[in-house]
Design an enzyme around this catalytic site. Structure first.
Site, short mmCIF file in Angstrom:
data_model
loop_
_atom_site.label_atom_id
_atom_site.label_comp_id
_atom_site.label_asym_id
_atom_site.label_seq_id
_atom_site.Cartn_x
_atom_site.Cartn_y
_atom_site.Cartn_z
N HIS A 21 19.68 15.44 -23.03
CA HIS A 21 20.53 16.68 -23.34
C HIS A 21 21.23 16.18 -24.79
O HIS A 21 22.45 16.93 -24.87
CB HIS A 21 21.26 16.91 -22.17
CG HIS A 21 20.62 17.36 -20.88
ND1 HIS A 21 21.13 17.08 -19.52
CD2 HIS A 21 19.34 17.51 -20.78
CE1 HIS A 21 20.06 17.67 -18.77
NE2 HIS A 21 19.08 17.85 -19.48
N CYS B 46 25.11 21.90 -39.07
CA CYS B 46 25.02 23.44 -39.34
C CYS B 46 23.62 23.93 -39.33
O CYS B 46 22.57 23.29 -39.60
CB CYS B 46 25.48 23.73 -40.68
SG CYS B 46 25.15 25.42 -41.32
N SER C 77 23.15 11.02 -10.22
CA SER C 77 22.97 12.43 -10.76
C SER C 77 22.48 13.27 -9.63
O SER C 77 22.27 12.67 -8.45
CB SER C 77 21.68 12.37 -11.63
OG SER C 77 21.05 13.51 -11.94
#
Ligand code: APR
Length: 266
Positions: free
Chosen positions: A133, A141, A206
Site C-alpha cells: 500500500h 506531482c 492484520s
C-alpha cells in the site's frame, strides 16, 4: 475454568508450536498490517479507536482525491495528523523481532500493508520489505512527476497550506494507495510469488479483510505452507491457520523469537 496459569500454559504451547514451525522453515514470509504498529503509537484502522472510527474511508478514496480540491483537503487533513504520528514513531518489539528473523537467516521477505516505514527503521533490509500500500515518506506531482519528501509537504501543511500543489500547478500525492486506486503492480506480483513459494507464512497484526492483500496468506496455504496468525482479535482466515496466537504483537513476537533462538543453540 481457565485460571491465569492455564491461560499462560496455553499461550506457551502456542508459542512453542509456532517457534517449531519457524525454526524448521526454509522459506519464511512475514505479512504485517497496522496491528504491528499500534504499540509504536500509530492507530490501526478497524479497532474501536482506529482511523475508520474517526474518518469515512469512502471520503478518502482515490476518486475523491483526484476529482476535487475539497476531496484533497479532506485527505490532507488526515494525512497531516497521521504523518505527524508516523514521523515520530519508533519500531516496537514486534518490528525488532521480525528484523531479528532476518539476521537469524529465516526471513525471505516482509509483505506489509503498512506505509509507516517501521520495518526499515527496525533494521529489516529495505529490499526485503514489499509495501503493498505504498510508503508515507515520499510524494510526487501527478502531472510532472516532481518528487517531494513528505517532510517538506508536512511543513507546508503545518504552515497553513491546506492542499499543497506542485510548482507546475499539478496535484501532489503521497506514494500511498488509496481506496479505489490500482495496487502497485510489481510489488503485488512479487508478494504473490513470495507467498506461493513460502513454506511458512506468519501474519502479524492484520484484520485480513482488505483484498487483494488478504489473498497472500491463502496463496501460501494453497502452496502447502504452514500458516501462523498473530493478532489481537479473530480474523476470517483463522480457520486456515496451523497456529493462531491471540495477543499483542510486541509480547507475542518477543516470546516467539526467544523460543526460536533457544532452538538454535540446541
Ligand atoms: N497486537 C496484535 N494485534 C493488534 C494490535 C496489537 N498491538 N493492535 C491492533 N491489532 C489488530 C486488530 O485487532 C486488527 O485485527 O490488528 C488488526 C489491524 O487491522 P486493521 O486496522 O484492519 O489494519 P490492516 O489489517 O492493516 O488493514 C488493511 O486496510 O484501510 C486499509 O489501507 C489500509 O493497509 C490498510 C488495510
Amino acid at each position: 475454568m481457565t485460571g491465569p496459569e492455564t491461560a499462560l500454559d496455553a499461550l506457551d504451547g502456542l508459542l512453542e508450536r509456532a517457534a517449531e514451525l519457524i525454526a524448521r522453515a526454509r522459506r519464511l514470509v512475514v505479512f504485517t498490517g497496522a496491528g504491528v504498529s499500534t504499540e509504536s503509537g500509530i492507530p490501526d484502522f478497524r479497532s474501536p479507536s482506529g482511523i475508520w472510527a474517526r474518518y469515512d474511508p469512502l471520503e478518502l478514496s482515490y476518486q475523491n482525491f483526484i476529482a476535487s480540491e475539497e476531496g484533497r483537503r479532506k485527505y490532507w487533513q488526515l494525512g497531516r495528523e497521521l504523518y505527524a504520528t508516523v514521523r515520530g514513531a519508533r519500531p516496537n518489539p514486534a518490528h525488532l523481532a521480525i528484523a531479528e528473523l532476518e539476521r537469524l537467516g529465516f526471513l525471505q521477505c516482509v509483505i506489509t500493508q503498512n506505509i509507516d516505514n517501521l520495518h526499515q527503521k527496525a533494521g529489516t533490509s529495505p529490499e526485503r520489505v514489499i509495501e503493498l500500500h505504498g510508503n508515507a515518506t515520499r510524494a510526487r506531482c501527478l502531472a510532472c512527476g516532481e518528487p517531494y519528501t513528505r517532510d517538506e509537504i508536512q511543513a507546508r501543511l503545518e504552515a497553513g497550506e491546506e492542499v499543497p500543489a506542485c510548482r507546475c500547478g499539478g496535484i501532489i500525492k503521497p506514494h500511498t494507495i488509496l481506496f479505489g486506486e490500482a495496487m502497485p503492480l510489481l510489488e503485488t506480483l512479487e508478494a504473490e510469488r513470495r507467498a506461493r513459494a513460502a513454506d511458512c507464512f506468519l501474519v502479524v497484526g492484520s484484520s485480513l479483510v482488505v483484498y487483494p492483500a488478504a489473498y497472500m496468506p491463502l496463496y501460501a496455504k494453497e502452496a502447502g505452507a504452514r500458516l501462523i496468525i498473530v493478532n489481537l482479535t479473530s480474523t476470517p482466515l483463522d480457520e486456515h491457520a496451523d497456529v493462531r496466537i491471540p495477543g499483542k504483537a510486541g509480547e507475542v513476537m518477543a516470546g516467539l523469537l526467544a523460543r526460536v533462538r533457544a532452538r538454535l543453540v540446541r
